[in-house]
Design a protein around this motif. Structure first.
Motif, mmCIF file in Angstrom:
data_model
loop_
_atom_site.group_PDB
_atom_site.id
_atom_site.type_symbol
_atom_site.label_atom_id
_atom_site.label_comp_id
_atom_site.label_asym_id
_atom_site.label_seq_id
_atom_site.Cartn_x
_atom_site.Cartn_y
_atom_site.Cartn_z
ATOM 1 N N SER A 127 -2.283 -0.540 11.630
ATOM 2 C CA SER A 127 -3.229 -0.724 12.889
ATOM 3 C C SER A 127 -3.751 -2.272 12.826
ATOM 4 C CB SER A 127 -4.300 0.052 13.245
ATOM 5 O OG SER A 127 -5.261 -0.066 12.010
ATOM 6 N N ILE A 128 -4.048 -3.045 11.474
ATOM 7 C CA ILE A 128 -4.284 -4.336 11.397
ATOM 8 C C ILE A 128 -3.444 -5.214 11.653
ATOM 9 C CG2 ILE A 128 -5.172 -5.871 9.634
ATOM 10 C CD1 ILE A 128 -6.890 -3.592 8.289
ATOM 11 N N LYS A 129 -2.106 -4.730 11.252
ATOM 12 C CA LYS A 129 -0.995 -5.765 11.388
ATOM 13 C C LYS A 129 -0.453 -5.896 12.696
ATOM 14 C CE LYS A 129 1.475 -5.093 6.917
ATOM 15 N NZ LYS A 129 2.655 -4.667 6.328
ATOM 16 N N HIS A 130 -0.603 -4.712 13.515
ATOM 17 C CA HIS A 130 -0.383 -4.751 14.903
ATOM 18 C C HIS A 130 -1.229 -5.335 15.773
ATOM 19 C CE1 HIS A 130 0.393 -2.970 18.889
ATOM 20 N NE2 HIS A 130 1.614 -3.126 18.474
ATOM 21 N N TRP A 131 -2.499 -5.122 15.613
ATOM 22 C CA TRP A 131 -3.654 -5.668 16.428
ATOM 23 C C TRP A 131 -4.195 -6.987 16.231
ATOM 24 C CZ3 TRP A 131 -2.895 -3.807 21.032
ATOM 25 C CH2 TRP A 131 -2.561 -2.550 21.121
ATOM 26 N N PHE A 132 -4.325 -7.348 14.340
ATOM 27 C CA PHE A 132 -4.814 -8.517 14.182
ATOM 28 C C PHE A 132 -3.930 -9.291 13.200
ATOM 29 C CE2 PHE A 132 -7.992 -5.160 15.115
ATOM 30 C CZ PHE A 132 -8.760 -5.746 16.102
ATOM 31 N N PRO A 133 -2.832 -9.575 13.796
ATOM 32 C CA PRO A 133 -1.785 -10.413 12.798
ATOM 33 C C PRO A 133 -2.215 -11.519 11.798
ATOM 34 C CG PRO A 133 -1.151 -10.882 15.124
ATOM 35 C CD PRO A 133 -2.285 -9.809 14.955
ATOM 36 N N ASN A 134 -3.152 -12.039 12.253
ATOM 37 C CA ASN A 134 -3.574 -13.390 11.832
ATOM 38 C C ASN A 134 -4.816 -13.194 10.817
ATOM 39 O OD1 ASN A 134 -1.525 -14.870 13.103
ATOM 40 N ND2 ASN A 134 -2.968 -15.061 14.735
ATOM 41 N N THR A 135 -5.096 -11.587 10.650
ATOM 42 C CA THR A 135 -6.333 -11.385 9.916
ATOM 43 C C THR A 135 -5.675 -10.903 8.452
ATOM 44 O OG1 THR A 135 -7.485 -10.898 11.589
ATOM 45 C CG2 THR A 135 -8.282 -10.062 9.850
ATOM 46 N N SER A 136 -6.588 -11.339 7.354
ATOM 47 C CA SER A 136 -6.402 -10.961 6.036
ATOM 48 C C SER A 136 -6.917 -9.661 5.714
ATOM 49 C CB SER A 136 -6.811 -12.064 4.913
ATOM 50 O OG SER A 136 -8.034 -12.181 5.054
ATOM 51 N N TYR A 137 -6.323 -9.030 4.636
ATOM 52 C CA TYR A 137 -6.880 -7.667 4.362
ATOM 53 C C TYR A 137 -6.822 -7.349 2.992
ATOM 54 C CZ TYR A 137 -2.395 -6.414 5.506
ATOM 55 O OH TYR A 137 -0.741 -6.377 5.831
ATOM 56 N N VAL A 138 -7.736 -6.830 2.288
ATOM 57 C CA VAL A 138 -7.630 -6.245 0.841
ATOM 58 C C VAL A 138 -7.919 -4.775 0.735
ATOM 59 C CG1 VAL A 138 -7.881 -8.746 -0.350
ATOM 60 C CG2 VAL A 138 -9.810 -6.825 0.293
ATOM 61 N N CYS A 139 -7.451 -4.099 -0.041
ATOM 62 C CA CYS A 139 -7.545 -2.728 -0.438
ATOM 63 C C CYS A 139 -8.356 -2.429 -1.913
ATOM 64 C CB CYS A 139 -6.550 -1.868 -0.318
ATOM 65 S SG CYS A 139 -7.064 0.063 -0.633
ATOM 66 N N MET A 140 -9.776 -1.740 -1.828
ATOM 67 C CA MET A 140 -10.483 -1.571 -2.947
ATOM 68 C C MET A 140 -10.352 -0.062 -3.275
ATOM 69 S SD MET A 140 -11.522 -4.449 -3.212
ATOM 70 C CE MET A 140 -12.292 -4.029 -5.139
ATOM 71 N N VAL A 141 -9.715 0.157 -4.562
ATOM 72 C CA VAL A 141 -9.699 1.404 -5.115
ATOM 73 C C VAL A 141 -10.597 1.778 -6.275
ATOM 74 C CG1 VAL A 141 -7.272 1.878 -4.292
ATOM 75 C CG2 VAL A 141 -7.756 1.001 -6.794
ATOM 76 N N GLY A 142 -11.041 3.054 -6.620
ATOM 77 C CA GLY A 142 -11.850 3.480 -7.508
ATOM 78 C C GLY A 142 -11.364 2.985 -8.879
ATOM 79 N N GLU A 143 -12.189 3.444 -9.906
ATOM 80 C CA GLU A 143 -11.944 3.415 -11.352
ATOM 81 C C GLU A 143 -10.870 4.630 -11.866
ATOM 82 O OE1 GLU A 143 -15.871 5.176 -13.194
ATOM 83 O OE2 GLU A 143 -15.394 2.861 -13.337
ATOM 84 N N LYS A 144 -10.781 5.600 -11.009
ATOM 85 C CA LYS A 144 -9.846 6.689 -11.358
ATOM 86 C C LYS A 144 -8.362 6.446 -11.024
ATOM 87 C CE LYS A 144 -13.286 10.082 -10.639
ATOM 88 N NZ LYS A 144 -13.919 11.344 -9.844
ATOM 89 N N ALA A 145 -8.280 5.332 -10.508
ATOM 90 C CA ALA A 145 -6.900 5.103 -9.924
ATOM 91 C C ALA A 145 -5.936 4.626 -11.284
ATOM 92 C CB ALA A 145 -6.677 4.002 -9.002
ATOM 93 N N THR A 146 -4.750 5.171 -11.303
ATOM 94 C CA THR A 146 -3.853 4.893 -12.323
ATOM 95 C C THR A 146 -2.982 3.816 -11.980
ATOM 96 O OG1 THR A 146 -2.280 6.611 -11.612
ATOM 97 C CG2 THR A 146 -3.843 7.287 -13.190
ATOM 98 N N THR A 147 -2.176 3.142 -12.906
ATOM 99 C CA THR A 147 -1.292 2.020 -12.788
ATOM 100 C C THR A 147 -0.282 2.340 -11.748
ATOM 101 O OG1 THR A 147 -0.272 2.581 -14.763
ATOM 102 C CG2 THR A 147 -1.780 0.840 -14.827
ATOM 103 N N GLU A 148 0.178 3.779 -11.612
ATOM 104 C CA GLU A 148 1.220 4.238 -10.931
ATOM 105 C C GLU A 148 0.616 4.092 -9.512
ATOM 106 O OE1 GLU A 148 0.407 6.499 -13.588
ATOM 107 O OE2 GLU A 148 1.897 5.709 -15.134
ATOM 108 N N ASP A 149 -0.730 4.873 -9.281
ATOM 109 C CA ASP A 149 -1.302 4.644 -8.077
ATOM 110 C C ASP A 149 -1.397 3.313 -7.311
ATOM 111 O OD1 ASP A 149 -1.578 7.613 -8.267
ATOM 112 O OD2 ASP A 149 -3.618 7.156 -9.021
ATOM 113 N N ILE A 150 -1.714 2.570 -8.381
ATOM 114 C CA ILE A 150 -1.873 1.012 -7.923
ATOM 115 C C ILE A 150 -0.587 0.317 -7.569
ATOM 116 C CG2 ILE A 150 -2.489 -1.191 -8.579
ATOM 117 C CD1 ILE A 150 -4.827 -0.089 -10.051
ATOM 118 N N LYS A 151 0.581 0.668 -8.283
ATOM 119 C CA LYS A 151 1.699 0.231 -8.120
ATOM 120 C C LYS A 151 2.368 0.755 -6.544
ATOM 121 C CE LYS A 151 3.784 -0.484 -12.399
ATOM 122 N NZ LYS A 151 4.733 -0.255 -13.098
#
Length: 107
Positions: free
Chosen positions: A26-50
């Motif tokens: 929805s960000i890519k579709h409606w706001f294509p010039n806007t940047s975004y980042v995702c924050m995950v918790g400390e329980k996330a493994t390297t496989e999840d992050i990949k």
């Protein structure tokens, strides 16, 4: 316009892959010039992050929502940050109400 100086911070503490896909598309579709980042918790493994890195930039943070928000603001390269949870579908009229209060780009 406000979209040029804005970064969406997507909070994904439960590693909701389907919700993150919906929010990023929805960000890519409606706001294509806007940047975004995702924050995950400390329980996330390297496989999840990949797996999630295929969708958007992922950064690991603490276990609380406030730590996700504060680290997301630090990772953002923009002046303004809009914090949302993974799974939220953004509408194109999101900034309509803000335009009533903005007189120029310095507001």
């Amino acid at each position: 316009m406000i979209e040029n100086s804005l970064c969406f911070i997507i909070l994904c503490p439960e590693l909701n892959t389907g919700g993150l896909k919906q929010t990023v598309s929805s960000i890519k579709h409606w706001f294509p010039n806007t940047s975004y980042v995702c924050m995950v918790g400390e329980k996330a493994t390297t496989e999840d992050i990949k797996e999630l890195t295929k969708l958007c930039p992922i950064f690991k943070s603490g276990s609380t929502i406030t730590s996700l928000i504060s680290d997301g603001v630090l990772q953002s390269k923009k002046n303004w940050c809009f914090t949302i949870m993974a799974g939220v579908f953004l509408k194109p009229t999101l900034f309509k109400k803000y335009n009533y209060f903005l007189k120029d780009e310095k507001d």
